[in-house]
Design an enzyme around this catalytic site. Structure first.
Site, PDB file in Angstrom:
ATOM      1  N   GLY A  28     -42.762  -3.268  42.478  1.00 34.64           N
ATOM      2  CA  GLY A  28     -41.728  -3.516  43.489  1.00 34.64           C
ATOM      3  C   GLY A  28     -42.098  -3.013  44.877  1.00 34.64           C
ATOM      4  O   GLY A  28     -41.255  -2.942  45.767  1.00 34.64           O
ATOM      5  N   HIS A  39     -40.613   0.763  29.821  1.00 34.30           N
ATOM      6  CA  HIS A  39     -40.864   0.391  31.220  1.00 34.30           C
ATOM      7  C   HIS A  39     -40.832   1.658  32.083  1.00 34.30           C
ATOM      8  O   HIS A  39     -40.051   2.584  31.802  1.00 34.30           O
ATOM      9  CB  HIS A  39     -39.802  -0.611  31.684  1.00 34.30           C
ATOM     10  CG  HIS A  39     -40.134  -1.204  33.013  1.00 34.30           C
ATOM     11  ND1 HIS A  39     -39.868  -0.556  34.193  1.00 34.30           N
ATOM     12  CD2 HIS A  39     -40.748  -2.364  33.354  1.00 34.30           C
ATOM     13  CE1 HIS A  39     -40.303  -1.306  35.203  1.00 34.30           C
ATOM     14  NE2 HIS A  39     -40.843  -2.405  34.715  1.00 34.30           N
ATOM     15  N   SER A  44     -45.996  -6.169  41.306  1.00 30.47           N
ATOM     16  CA  SER A  44     -46.073  -7.049  42.475  1.00 30.47           C
ATOM     17  C   SER A  44     -46.942  -8.291  42.255  1.00 30.47           C
ATOM     18  O   SER A  44     -47.630  -8.748  43.160  1.00 30.47           O
ATOM     19  CB  SER A  44     -46.561  -6.277  43.705  1.00 30.47           C
ATOM     20  OG  SER A  44     -45.655  -5.223  44.014  1.00 30.47           O
ATOM     21  N   ASN A  46     -39.448 -10.220  34.022  1.00 30.56           N
ATOM     22  CA  ASN A  46     -38.520  -9.102  33.809  1.00 30.56           C
ATOM     23  C   ASN A  46     -37.485  -9.181  34.931  1.00 30.56           C
ATOM     24  O   ASN A  46     -37.767  -8.826  36.063  1.00 30.56           O
ATOM     25  CB  ASN A  46     -39.319  -7.792  33.864  1.00 30.56           C
ATOM     26  CG  ASN A  46     -38.428  -6.566  33.797  1.00 30.56           C
ATOM     27  OD1 ASN A  46     -37.220  -6.674  33.557  1.00 30.56           O
ATOM     28  ND2 ASN A  46     -39.014  -5.393  34.006  1.00 30.56           N
ATOM     29  N   TRP A  47     -36.305  -9.662  34.563  1.00 30.00           N
ATOM     30  CA  TRP A  47     -35.280  -9.904  35.597  1.00 30.00           C
ATOM     31  C   TRP A  47     -34.591  -8.602  36.036  1.00 30.00           C
ATOM     32  O   TRP A  47     -33.798  -8.605  36.963  1.00 30.00           O
ATOM     33  CB  TRP A  47     -34.243 -10.912  35.085  1.00 30.00           C
ATOM     34  CG  TRP A  47     -34.800 -12.293  34.831  1.00 30.00           C
ATOM     35  CD1 TRP A  47     -36.074 -12.723  35.115  1.00 30.00           C
ATOM     36  CD2 TRP A  47     -34.122 -13.424  34.263  1.00 30.00           C
ATOM     37  NE1 TRP A  47     -36.217 -14.037  34.752  1.00 30.00           N
ATOM     38  CE2 TRP A  47     -35.030 -14.507  34.224  1.00 30.00           C
ATOM     39  CE3 TRP A  47     -32.826 -13.632  33.773  1.00 30.00           C
ATOM     40  CZ2 TRP A  47     -34.694 -15.760  33.730  1.00 30.00           C
ATOM     41  CZ3 TRP A  47     -32.479 -14.887  33.276  1.00 30.00           C
ATOM     42  CH2 TRP A  47     -33.407 -15.943  33.258  1.00 30.00           C
ATOM     43  N   LYS A  48     -34.837  -7.533  35.341  1.00 25.16           N
ATOM     44  CA  LYS A  48     -34.239  -6.229  35.660  1.00 25.16           C
ATOM     45  C   LYS A  48     -32.714  -6.354  35.845  1.00 25.16           C
ATOM     46  O   LYS A  48     -32.099  -7.215  35.216  1.00 25.16           O
ATOM     47  CB  LYS A  48     -34.928  -5.621  36.886  1.00 25.16           C
ATOM     48  CG  LYS A  48     -36.450  -5.522  36.694  1.00 25.16           C
ATOM     49  CD  LYS A  48     -37.141  -4.649  37.701  1.00 25.16           C
ATOM     50  CE  LYS A  48     -38.642  -4.646  37.419  1.00 25.16           C
ATOM     51  NZ  LYS A  48     -39.403  -3.808  38.324  1.00 25.16           N
ATOM     52  N   GLU A  78     -48.859  -1.407  33.932  1.00 29.19           N
ATOM     53  CA  GLU A  78     -48.127  -1.499  35.188  1.00 29.19           C
ATOM     54  C   GLU A  78     -48.281  -0.202  35.970  1.00 29.19           C
ATOM     55  O   GLU A  78     -47.549   0.773  35.707  1.00 29.19           O
ATOM     56  CB  GLU A  78     -46.642  -1.737  34.915  1.00 29.19           C
ATOM     57  CG  GLU A  78     -46.356  -2.993  34.125  1.00 29.19           C
ATOM     58  CD  GLU A  78     -44.952  -3.512  34.370  1.00 29.19           C
ATOM     59  OE1 GLU A  78     -44.826  -4.655  34.794  1.00 29.19           O
ATOM     60  OE2 GLU A  78     -43.990  -2.762  34.151  1.00 29.19           O
ATOM     61  N   GLU A 107     -39.468   2.276  34.777  1.00 24.30           N
ATOM     62  CA  GLU A 107     -38.133   2.624  35.294  1.00 24.30           C
ATOM     63  C   GLU A 107     -37.299   3.324  34.221  1.00 24.30           C
ATOM     64  O   GLU A 107     -36.464   4.173  34.533  1.00 24.30           O
ATOM     65  CB  GLU A 107     -37.449   1.351  35.822  1.00 24.30           C
ATOM     66  CG  GLU A 107     -38.063   0.916  37.149  1.00 24.30           C
ATOM     67  CD  GLU A 107     -38.100  -0.583  37.397  1.00 24.30           C
ATOM     68  OE1 GLU A 107     -37.350  -1.314  36.730  1.00 24.30           O
ATOM     69  OE2 GLU A 107     -38.895  -1.012  38.256  1.00 24.30           O
ATOM     70  N   GLY A 115     -41.837  -8.988  37.859  1.00 25.41           N
ATOM     71  CA  GLY A 115     -40.484  -8.570  38.214  1.00 25.41           C
ATOM     72  C   GLY A 115     -39.912  -9.468  39.290  1.00 25.41           C
ATOM     73  O   GLY A 115     -39.451 -10.583  39.023  1.00 25.41           O
ATOM     74  N   GLY A 116     -39.981  -9.003  40.539  1.00 28.00           N
ATOM     75  CA  GLY A 116     -39.364  -9.701  41.667  1.00 28.00           C
ATOM     76  C   GLY A 116     -39.633 -11.205  41.710  1.00 28.00           C
ATOM     77  O   GLY A 116     -38.702 -12.007  41.884  1.00 28.00           O
TER      78      GLY A 116
HETATM   79  P1  PGA Z   1     -42.536  -6.253  40.235  1.00 32.62           P
HETATM   80  O1  PGA Z   1     -42.081  -5.584  38.847  1.00 32.62           O
HETATM   81  O2  PGA Z   1     -43.267  -7.534  39.880  1.00 32.62           O
HETATM   82  O3  PGA Z   1     -41.269  -6.495  40.987  1.00 32.62           O
HETATM   83  O4  PGA Z   1     -43.452  -5.281  40.909  1.00 32.62           O
HETATM   84  C1  PGA Z   1     -42.904  -5.627  37.706  1.00 32.62           C
HETATM   85  C2  PGA Z   1     -42.245  -4.869  36.585  1.00 32.62           C
HETATM   86  O5  PGA Z   1     -41.664  -3.803  36.826  1.00 32.62           O
HETATM   87  O6  PGA Z   1     -42.282  -5.294  35.406  1.00 32.62           O
END
Ligand code: PGA
Length: 254
Positions: A173, A95, A213, A9-11, A167, A97, A234-235
């Protein structure tokens, strides 16, 4: 054992050039992958380019969100029909967010899931509790409601095609990860809910990713858990080396 599904997930990150380079590296390095499913979810504006780069490869492309209507006067929104048209196969729905910053409720998420299926997209539904909910011992309650309201009215055939990403919000994050046992426990709970509502076959075939994470250093212990069928990253998905390392772990475990 099910095929693991590792999705990035490149956000709201990367430039067009960076997204293109990342997609090209994954295409080249994963040309022969078949033991593990891999997908990337770039921002809307890069989807068409990334789909073109990955066309003919085994890597899936998904969007990070979509609107709940298929077309119309909804300024600024993007529909599932459009996603399908540019080559997406998947879409992340709900998600944390989106829930947190864009007021997405379980009922909106439910409508988006239904629209995603009617556009022939495979949804990745995200669920997870906040820190204060875990502290108050409400993880199962929160995740249970997210699933029962989120999946309301969906058929077994639809749910069978669903990927669920567990999640925990406190792990996204933040560098904090759920312990493999904590994650496995919630995954088992989720699978139990699916079994109660849709039967054993659906529960066994559905894939439940862990997200929060995930990185190369903790991927093995997480992906090695019996109830964990992949990761939403994500990251660590923004850097080709670290994402490829996570994919390698999944291949090794398969
Ligand atoms: P993260 O994000 O790996 O940066 O914690 C995961 C996500 O929100 O899908």
């Amino acid at each position: 054992m099910k095929k693991q599904f590792i999705a990035g997930n490149w956000k709201m990150n990367l430039t067009l050039e960076e997204a293109g380079n990342l997609a090209k590296r994954l295409r080249d390095e994963l040309a022969n992958i078949n033991k593990v499913d891999v997908g990337v979810c770039p921002s809307f504006i890069f989807l068409r380019d990334v789909c073109k780069i990955l066309q003919g490869s085994k890597i899936y492309v998904g969007a990070q969100n979509m609107y709940l209507e298929k077309s119309g006067a909804f300024t600024g929104e993007v529909s599932g029909v459009m996603l399908k048209d540019v080559g997406c196969t998947h879409v992340i729905i709900g998600h944390s967010e989106r829930r947190m910053f864009f007021q997405e409720t379980n009922s909106i998420i439910n409508s988006k899931l239904k629209t995603a299926y009617s556009c022939d997209l495979n949804p990745i539904l995200c669920v997870g509790e906040k820190q204060e909910e875990r502290d108050a011992d409400k993880t199962e309650e929160v995740v249970g409601i997210q699933l029962s309201e989120g999946l309301d009215g969906l058929t077994s055939e639809q749910v069978e095609r669903l990927t669920i990403a567990y999640e925990p919000v406190w792990a996204i994050g933040t560098g904090k990860t759920a312990t493999p046992e904590q994650a496995n426990e919630v995954h088992a709970y989720i699978r139990g809910i699916i079994e109660n509502r849709y039967g054993k076959d659906v529960a066994q075939s559905i894939r439940i990713q862990y997200g929060g994470s995930v990185k190369s250093s903790n991927a093995e212990e997480l992906l090695g858990q019996p109830e964990i069928d992949g990761a939403l990253v994500g990251g660590a998905s923004l850097d080709s080396d670290s994402f490829l390392d996570i994919v390698s772990v999944a291949i090794k475990l398969s």
